[in-house]
Design a protein around this motif. Sequence first.
Motif, PDB file in Angstrom:
ATOM      1  N   VAL A  32     -31.704  32.544 -34.587  1.00  0.00           N
ATOM      2  CA  VAL A  32     -32.738  31.514 -34.446  1.00  0.00           C
ATOM      3  C   VAL A  32     -34.005  32.106 -33.824  1.00  0.00           C
ATOM      4  O   VAL A  32     -35.108  31.906 -34.336  1.00  0.00           O
ATOM      5  CB  VAL A  32     -32.212  30.336 -33.595  1.00  0.00           C
ATOM      6  CG1 VAL A  32     -33.305  29.311 -33.348  1.00  0.00           C
ATOM      7  CG2 VAL A  32     -31.022  29.674 -34.288  1.00  0.00           C
ATOM      8  N   CYS A  33     -33.834  32.865 -32.749  1.00  0.00           N
ATOM      9  CA  CYS A  33     -34.993  33.434 -32.050  1.00  0.00           C
ATOM     10  C   CYS A  33     -35.741  34.444 -32.925  1.00  0.00           C
ATOM     11  O   CYS A  33     -36.963  34.480 -32.924  1.00  0.00           O
ATOM     12  CB  CYS A  33     -34.565  34.084 -30.741  1.00  0.00           C
ATOM     13  SG  CYS A  33     -34.160  32.878 -29.465  1.00  0.00           S
ATOM     14  N   TYR A  34     -34.988  35.233 -33.694  1.00  0.00           N
ATOM     15  CA  TYR A  34     -35.644  36.235 -34.542  1.00  0.00           C
ATOM     16  C   TYR A  34     -36.378  35.562 -35.692  1.00  0.00           C
ATOM     17  O   TYR A  34     -37.514  35.909 -35.997  1.00  0.00           O
ATOM     18  CB  TYR A  34     -34.636  37.250 -35.085  1.00  0.00           C
ATOM     19  CG  TYR A  34     -35.290  38.360 -35.869  1.00  0.00           C
ATOM     20  CD1 TYR A  34     -36.084  39.306 -35.232  1.00  0.00           C
ATOM     21  CD2 TYR A  34     -35.146  38.437 -37.246  1.00  0.00           C
ATOM     22  CE1 TYR A  34     -36.705  40.312 -35.944  1.00  0.00           C
ATOM     23  CE2 TYR A  34     -35.766  39.448 -37.971  1.00  0.00           C
ATOM     24  CZ  TYR A  34     -36.539  40.382 -37.321  1.00  0.00           C
ATOM     25  OH  TYR A  34     -37.166  41.377 -38.031  1.00  0.00           O
ATOM     26  N   GLU A  40     -23.691  33.795 -26.586  1.00  0.00           N
ATOM     27  CA  GLU A  40     -24.676  32.795 -26.198  1.00  0.00           C
ATOM     28  C   GLU A  40     -26.059  33.421 -26.104  1.00  0.00           C
ATOM     29  O   GLU A  40     -26.225  34.515 -25.576  1.00  0.00           O
ATOM     30  CB  GLU A  40     -24.293  32.199 -24.832  1.00  0.00           C
ATOM     31  CG  GLU A  40     -25.226  31.106 -24.381  1.00  0.00           C
ATOM     32  CD  GLU A  40     -24.852  30.527 -23.013  1.00  0.00           C
ATOM     33  OE1 GLU A  40     -23.856  30.988 -22.420  1.00  0.00           O
ATOM     34  OE2 GLU A  40     -25.577  29.639 -22.556  1.00  0.00           O
ATOM     35  N   CYS A  41     -27.061  32.698 -26.633  1.00  0.00           N
ATOM     36  CA  CYS A  41     -28.449  33.134 -26.502  1.00  0.00           C
ATOM     37  C   CYS A  41     -29.021  32.470 -25.267  1.00  0.00           C
ATOM     38  O   CYS A  41     -29.055  31.238 -25.188  1.00  0.00           O
ATOM     39  CB  CYS A  41     -29.263  32.755 -27.727  1.00  0.00           C
ATOM     40  SG  CYS A  41     -31.015  33.112 -27.526  1.00  0.00           S
ATOM     41  N   LEU A  42     -29.477  33.284 -24.317  1.00  0.00           N
ATOM     42  CA  LEU A  42     -30.002  32.709 -23.077  1.00  0.00           C
ATOM     43  C   LEU A  42     -31.425  32.201 -23.249  1.00  0.00           C
ATOM     44  O   LEU A  42     -31.958  31.536 -22.370  1.00  0.00           O
ATOM     45  CB  LEU A  42     -29.942  33.744 -21.951  1.00  0.00           C
ATOM     46  CG  LEU A  42     -28.532  34.167 -21.536  1.00  0.00           C
ATOM     47  CD1 LEU A  42     -28.597  35.147 -20.375  1.00  0.00           C
ATOM     48  CD2 LEU A  42     -27.681  32.963 -21.169  1.00  0.00           C
ATOM     49  N   SER A  43     -32.025  32.511 -24.400  1.00  0.00           N
ATOM     50  CA  SER A  43     -33.385  32.044 -24.647  1.00  0.00           C
ATOM     51  C   SER A  43     -33.396  30.644 -25.259  1.00  0.00           C
ATOM     52  O   SER A  43     -34.021  29.737 -24.734  1.00  0.00           O
ATOM     53  CB  SER A  43     -34.105  33.029 -25.548  1.00  0.00           C
ATOM     54  OG  SER A  43     -35.403  32.587 -25.817  1.00  0.00           O
ATOM     55  N   CYS A  44     -32.673  30.485 -26.401  1.00  0.00           N
ATOM     56  CA  CYS A  44     -32.682  29.172 -27.065  1.00  0.00           C
ATOM     57  C   CYS A  44     -31.374  28.413 -26.829  1.00  0.00           C
ATOM     58  O   CYS A  44     -31.211  27.305 -27.321  1.00  0.00           O
ATOM     59  CB  CYS A  44     -32.926  29.333 -28.562  1.00  0.00           C
ATOM     60  SG  CYS A  44     -31.533  30.022 -29.468  1.00  0.00           S
ATOM     61  N   ARG A  45     -30.470  29.021 -26.068  1.00  0.00           N
ATOM     62  CA  ARG A  45     -29.172  28.407 -25.735  1.00  0.00           C
ATOM     63  C   ARG A  45     -28.267  28.238 -26.952  1.00  0.00           C
ATOM     64  O   ARG A  45     -27.325  27.441 -26.922  1.00  0.00           O
ATOM     65  CB  ARG A  45     -29.360  27.050 -25.029  1.00  0.00           C
ATOM     66  CG  ARG A  45     -30.040  27.159 -23.685  1.00  0.00           C
ATOM     67  CD  ARG A  45     -29.076  27.668 -22.638  1.00  0.00           C
ATOM     68  NE  ARG A  45     -29.777  28.318 -21.516  1.00  0.00           N
ATOM     69  CZ  ARG A  45     -29.174  29.023 -20.566  1.00  0.00           C
ATOM     70  NH1 ARG A  45     -27.871  29.180 -20.600  1.00  0.00           N
ATOM     71  NH2 ARG A  45     -29.869  29.587 -19.614  1.00  0.00           N
TER      72      ARG A  45
HETATM   73 ZN   LIG Z   1     -31.908  32.354 -29.438  1.00  0.00          ZN
END
Ligand SMILES: [Zn+2]
Length: 146
Positions: A86-88, A105-110
């Motif tokens: 998602v972040c990329y 887990e992505c700590l940026s977008c959760r």
């Molecule tokens: Zn993310």
Amino acid sequence: MSSTLFQATGFKRTLLLCREGKFREAEAVLKSLQDEFLAVCEENEALKTQLQEVAAVLDLAEKVRFDGQKYWLADGDEKKGPYCQVCYDREGLLVNLQQRENHWECLSCRGLYMIPAKNGAPKKRPAALRTALKKTIPLFVEREMM
Ligand SMILES: [Zn+2]
């Protein structure tokens, strides 16, 4: 505004003014030519930086691999990652995923990514637990008709 045209005509004007002995006017034209030149240099530097950034993004895009869920970076024989899809896709950022017991887990977008079950022999559950699981309450209970 065409700066090239401005400079071309400006140089010629300066030359003509000098030939006519109008040095003050020639000086003023030279001053504006210098300002114009410095602005063009600044613009050129900005474009160079921009070009380097685009090249870096393209280089990165060539090394990024999608496994159907997450991204990985293939750097020679080395494989780095995984990174958040998602972040990329959204920001072009490679955000490292943190590994938990059953998911990343992505700590940026959760965002959460399930860790696929290993292909090896499935772990055998203790017999007692297996029978207990058979008696579990169904997750979805049908609503009674009103
Ligand atoms: Zn993310």
